[in-house]
Structures are given as structure tokens and as C-alpha cells.
Design a protein around this motif. Structure first.
Motif, PDB file in Angstrom:
ATOM      1  N   THR A  95       0.815  -1.224   0.000  1.00  0.00           N
ATOM      2  CA  THR A  95       0.000   0.000   0.000  1.00  0.00           C
ATOM      3  C   THR A  95       0.841   1.263   0.000  1.00  0.00           C
ATOM      4  O   THR A  95       0.407   2.302  -0.476  1.00  0.00           O
ATOM      5  CB  THR A  95      -0.930   0.042   1.219  1.00  0.00           C
ATOM      6  OG1 THR A  95      -0.144   0.006   2.431  1.00  0.00           O
ATOM      7  CG2 THR A  95      -1.896  -1.137   1.189  1.00  0.00           C
ATOM      8  N   HIS A  96       2.025   1.207   0.578  1.00  0.00           N
ATOM      9  CA  HIS A  96       2.958   2.333   0.532  1.00  0.00           C
ATOM     10  C   HIS A  96       4.329   1.836   0.959  1.00  0.00           C
ATOM     11  O   HIS A  96       4.483   0.692   1.400  1.00  0.00           O
ATOM     12  CB  HIS A  96       2.472   3.519   1.367  1.00  0.00           C
ATOM     13  CG  HIS A  96       2.403   3.300   2.856  1.00  0.00           C
ATOM     14  ND1 HIS A  96       1.663   2.293   3.442  1.00  0.00           N
ATOM     15  CD2 HIS A  96       2.973   3.987   3.890  1.00  0.00           C
ATOM     16  CE1 HIS A  96       1.772   2.371   4.769  1.00  0.00           C
ATOM     17  NE2 HIS A  96       2.575   3.379   5.062  1.00  0.00           N
ATOM     18  N   LEU A  97       5.337   2.703   0.806  1.00  0.00           N
ATOM     19  CA  LEU A  97       6.719   2.229   0.924  1.00  0.00           C
ATOM     20  C   LEU A  97       7.361   2.554   2.267  1.00  0.00           C
ATOM     21  O   LEU A  97       8.586   2.550   2.370  1.00  0.00           O
ATOM     22  CB  LEU A  97       7.554   2.781  -0.239  1.00  0.00           C
ATOM     23  CG  LEU A  97       7.050   2.376  -1.628  1.00  0.00           C
ATOM     24  CD1 LEU A  97       7.999   2.902  -2.713  1.00  0.00           C
ATOM     25  CD2 LEU A  97       6.888   0.868  -1.761  1.00  0.00           C
ATOM     26  N   HIS A  98       6.577   2.792   3.285  1.00  0.00           N
ATOM     27  CA  HIS A  98       7.165   2.861   4.632  1.00  0.00           C
ATOM     28  C   HIS A  98       7.657   1.464   5.025  1.00  0.00           C
ATOM     29  O   HIS A  98       7.026   0.446   4.698  1.00  0.00           O
ATOM     30  CB  HIS A  98       6.136   3.370   5.648  1.00  0.00           C
ATOM     31  CG  HIS A  98       6.037   4.870   5.669  1.00  0.00           C
ATOM     32  ND1 HIS A  98       4.919   5.538   6.119  1.00  0.00           N
ATOM     33  CD2 HIS A  98       6.939   5.823   5.313  1.00  0.00           C
ATOM     34  CE1 HIS A  98       5.133   6.846   6.029  1.00  0.00           C
ATOM     35  NE2 HIS A  98       6.338   7.042   5.541  1.00  0.00           N
ATOM     36  N   CYS A  99       8.778   1.446   5.771  1.00  0.00           N
ATOM     37  CA  CYS A  99       9.443   0.158   5.989  1.00  0.00           C
ATOM     38  C   CYS A  99       8.591  -0.824   6.763  1.00  0.00           C
ATOM     39  O   CYS A  99       8.732  -2.047   6.580  1.00  0.00           O
ATOM     40  CB  CYS A  99      10.806   0.356   6.652  1.00  0.00           C
ATOM     41  SG  CYS A  99      10.740   1.075   8.298  1.00  0.00           S
ATOM     42  N   ASP A 100       7.684  -0.336   7.600  1.00  0.00           N
ATOM     43  CA  ASP A 100       6.857  -1.283   8.365  1.00  0.00           C
ATOM     44  C   ASP A 100       5.801  -1.967   7.512  1.00  0.00           C
ATOM     45  O   ASP A 100       5.053  -2.810   8.013  1.00  0.00           O
ATOM     46  CB  ASP A 100       6.220  -0.595   9.586  1.00  0.00           C
ATOM     47  CG  ASP A 100       5.306   0.569   9.220  1.00  0.00           C
ATOM     48  OD1 ASP A 100       5.681   1.380   8.351  1.00  0.00           O
ATOM     49  OD2 ASP A 100       4.222   0.663   9.818  1.00  0.00           O
ATOM     50  N   HIS A 101       5.756  -1.637   6.207  1.00  0.00           N
ATOM     51  CA  HIS A 101       4.798  -2.285   5.313  1.00  0.00           C
ATOM     52  C   HIS A 101       5.469  -3.067   4.181  1.00  0.00           C
ATOM     53  O   HIS A 101       4.779  -3.736   3.413  1.00  0.00           O
ATOM     54  CB  HIS A 101       3.841  -1.242   4.731  1.00  0.00           C
ATOM     55  CG  HIS A 101       2.966  -0.620   5.771  1.00  0.00           C
ATOM     56  ND1 HIS A 101       1.624  -0.903   5.898  1.00  0.00           N
ATOM     57  CD2 HIS A 101       3.267   0.229   6.794  1.00  0.00           C
ATOM     58  CE1 HIS A 101       1.131  -0.245   6.939  1.00  0.00           C
ATOM     59  NE2 HIS A 101       2.115   0.452   7.493  1.00  0.00           N
TER      60      HIS A 101
ATOM     61  N   ASN B  28      -4.666   9.763   3.230  1.00  0.00           N
ATOM     62  CA  ASN B  28      -4.011  10.939   3.821  1.00  0.00           C
ATOM     63  C   ASN B  28      -2.824  10.523   4.701  1.00  0.00           C
ATOM     64  O   ASN B  28      -2.960  10.352   5.912  1.00  0.00           O
ATOM     65  CB  ASN B  28      -5.069  11.716   4.630  1.00  0.00           C
ATOM     66  CG  ASN B  28      -4.552  13.042   5.125  1.00  0.00           C
ATOM     67  OD1 ASN B  28      -3.428  13.441   4.825  1.00  0.00           O
ATOM     68  ND2 ASN B  28      -5.367  13.727   5.903  1.00  0.00           N
ATOM     69  N   HIS B  29      -1.670  10.390   4.062  1.00  0.00           N
ATOM     70  CA  HIS B  29      -0.451   9.927   4.722  1.00  0.00           C
ATOM     71  C   HIS B  29       0.703  10.647   4.018  1.00  0.00           C
ATOM     72  O   HIS B  29       0.552  11.037   2.863  1.00  0.00           O
ATOM     73  CB  HIS B  29      -0.361   8.399   4.568  1.00  0.00           C
ATOM     74  CG  HIS B  29       0.520   7.709   5.572  1.00  0.00           C
ATOM     75  ND1 HIS B  29       0.387   7.887   6.927  1.00  0.00           N
ATOM     76  CD2 HIS B  29       1.529   6.797   5.415  1.00  0.00           C
ATOM     77  CE1 HIS B  29       1.282   7.128   7.555  1.00  0.00           C
ATOM     78  NE2 HIS B  29       1.991   6.465   6.667  1.00  0.00           N
ATOM     79  N   PRO B  30       1.861  10.823   4.660  1.00  0.00           N
ATOM     80  CA  PRO B  30       2.868  11.727   4.079  1.00  0.00           C
ATOM     81  C   PRO B  30       3.482  11.268   2.763  1.00  0.00           C
ATOM     82  O   PRO B  30       4.060  12.090   2.043  1.00  0.00           O
ATOM     83  CB  PRO B  30       3.941  11.799   5.164  1.00  0.00           C
ATOM     84  CG  PRO B  30       3.261  11.408   6.414  1.00  0.00           C
ATOM     85  CD  PRO B  30       2.204  10.428   6.013  1.00  0.00           C
TER      86      PRO B  30
HETATM   87 ZN   LIG Z   1       3.046   4.554   6.871  1.00  0.00          ZN
END
Ligand SMILES: [Zn+2]
Ligand SMILES: [Zn+2]
Length: 264
Positions: free
Chosen positions: A74-80, A152-154
């Protein structure tokens, strides 16, 4: 739709979707859970939605090392995403492999990000993953009709609506309150929604939801059941999050656990 643990083998395929929680810790791994990863199955097809830190362990524990037919990040933050980098080893170097390239639906920077996380920037990982860039819209993955929209996320982040045989699962990904989330969750049978923040503290804007905001979104969207996820255990209070969500949503709700399964 009762949550169940450990009875995977007894389940009979029918027209329902099955959601299995592989990891639900928010932002970083918790003492009892990997980061975000959710396996959604229908008609024998297995879609892994997010693949956060530690989820490769629970994939093996609850489902199977190779029990994945496609991945949606869903997005590229490391926790995902980070265990999607570890999974390169599994697919490429398996004794009975290499395995064929796995479809990965993800934001446009995913190939470079996963290559860098794996430690390979000089050659491609296209032998392991076949990437499809996400854009807002509806498209098929296996037996699912998938609708994604920017939330709505950075960074570029997609909420997800999965439909199969008239049943609907919505997953918020990481988001602050927004109209796109309400559209994706409209009349969903199950709404898997993040609740990272506590109410009553000075939370940064445009980043995450509180339990109350998750409950409010569930009520506005008219969902059947609310599953709370992405709680940040070390900084939060599950009891507080549950109380504030319950005050805002009159339907059934619970906080998910690794290994829990839900037939939808
Ligand atoms: Zn995130
Ligand atoms: Zn997150």
C-alpha cells in the motif's frame, strides 16, 4: 465471520474471502506481532497485502512459505514492505526453485526501494517480482476486484477495497481521516482500519487515526464490522483505543492479532 486461530486446515473453500492477519504492529514490530501483513484468500488465490518487518516468519507459521500468488504494497514505509526484500531470497534461491516472478502491485518507487533494502542495486530483481504501478482505480487481481485510492499519509499511500462474490473487505493502510477512506469503506462487510494514535494527546496531523477516528469512519461508511490494527503497542493503550472506538461505532469491533482469521 468469527475470528479464529489455528484452524486453517479445516477451512473449506466456498465463495467467501478469508482474511488472515500475519502482522498488525503499527510503525515498528511489537513484542507479540510483526508489522503489517494480511493474507486475503478466495477461490484458492492468495493475495498478500503489505509485507512488513517480521511477517515472513508468521507467513510460514500460519500459511506456508510459498503460499502467496500476488502481493499488494500500500505504501513504501518500511513497516509495510521490508520482508518483501527478505522474500527475494526465498523465491530466488529455494532448493526447488527459482520460483516464477510474483506479481507485485505497489507505488512506483517499489523496485528501487526493495532492491536497495535487499542490498542489490546493480542488477534487477525482475526475476523475482513483476511490478505493476498503483494508480487510483479498479482492477482485477486473481478473483478479486480491487479498488485503490490515495489516502491521507505523508507519502504515496493507497487504501484498498477488495470485493469478491458480493462481499467487501476494506483496508485503510496508514491514513489520517479523509474522504477517500470513507468511499473505499462504504458498506464494507469488514473494515480493517488502523488506529495508531491515542485520543487526547497532541497528535501530528495528516498521518494516522485514533481509535475514535477509526470508529467514526466505520460509522460514516456504514460498515458491518470493524477490525482495529496498526496499534503502536509500546506507546499506546489497547484498552483506551478500544474504548474510544466503541464510543464512536455501535457495531462489532475488536483489535486483531497475528494468526487470527476472518471469513468474510
Ligand atoms: Zn506509513
Ligand atoms: Zn505503518
Amino acid at each position: 465471520m468469527q475470528g479464529r486461530c489455528g484452524d486453517y486446515g479445516a477451512w473449506q473453500w466456498d465463495n467467501r474471502m478469508r482474511l488472515t492477519v500475519l502482522g498488525c504492529a503499527g510503525s515498528f514490530p511489537g513484542p507479540d506481532s510483526p508489522c503489517s501483513a494480511y493474507l486475503v484468500e478466495a477461490d484458492g488465490f492468495r493475495l498478500l497485502v503489505d509485507f512488513g518487518s517480521g511477517a515472513l516468519s508468521t507467513l510460514q507459521r500460519y500459511v506456508g512459505l510459498h503460499a502467496v500468488d500476488a502481493i499488494l504494497l500500500t505504501h513504501l514505509h518500511c513497516d509495510h514492505i521490508l520482508d518483501a526484500a527478505s522474500y527475494i531470497v526465498v523465491r530466488r534461491y529455494a532448493p526447488d526453485g527459482p520460483y516464477p516472478a510474483l506479481p507485485v502491485y505497489a507505488p512506483s518507487g517499489a523496485p528501487d526501494r526493495l532492491s536497495a533494502a535487499y542490498g542489490q542495486t546493480d542488477t534487477t530483481i525482475d526475476d523475482v517480482y513483476q511490478f505493476y504501478g498503483l494508480q487510483p482505480g479498479t482492477f482485477p487481481i486473481g478473483p478479486f476486484s480491487v479498488t485503490v485510492d490515495r489516502v491521507n499519509h505523508p507519502i504515496e499511500t493507497y487504501g484498498v477495497r477488495l470485493e469478491h462474490e458480493g462481499r467487501v473487505l476494506c483496508y485503510s493502510s496508514d491514513t489520517a481521516p479523509c474522504e477517500a477512506l470513507l468511499r473505499l469503506a462504504q458498506d464494507a462487510d469488514v473494515f480493517l482500519c488502523e488506529a495508531s494514535y491515542l485520543d487526547g494527546v497532541d497528535n501530528p496531523p495528516d498521518l494516522h487515526l485514533t481509535g475514535r477516528e477509526a470508529g467514526e469512519a466505520a460509522t460514516k461508511a456504514g460498515v458491518g464490522r470493524l477490525l482495529l490494527t496498526h496499534l503502536v503497542v509500546a506507546w499506546g493503550s489497547e484498552a483506551h483505543t478500544l474504548d474510544s472506538a466503541t464510543a464512536a461505532f455501535p457495531g462489532p469491533l475488536e483489535v486483531v492479532r497475528p494468526g487470527a482469521s476472518y471469513d468474510i
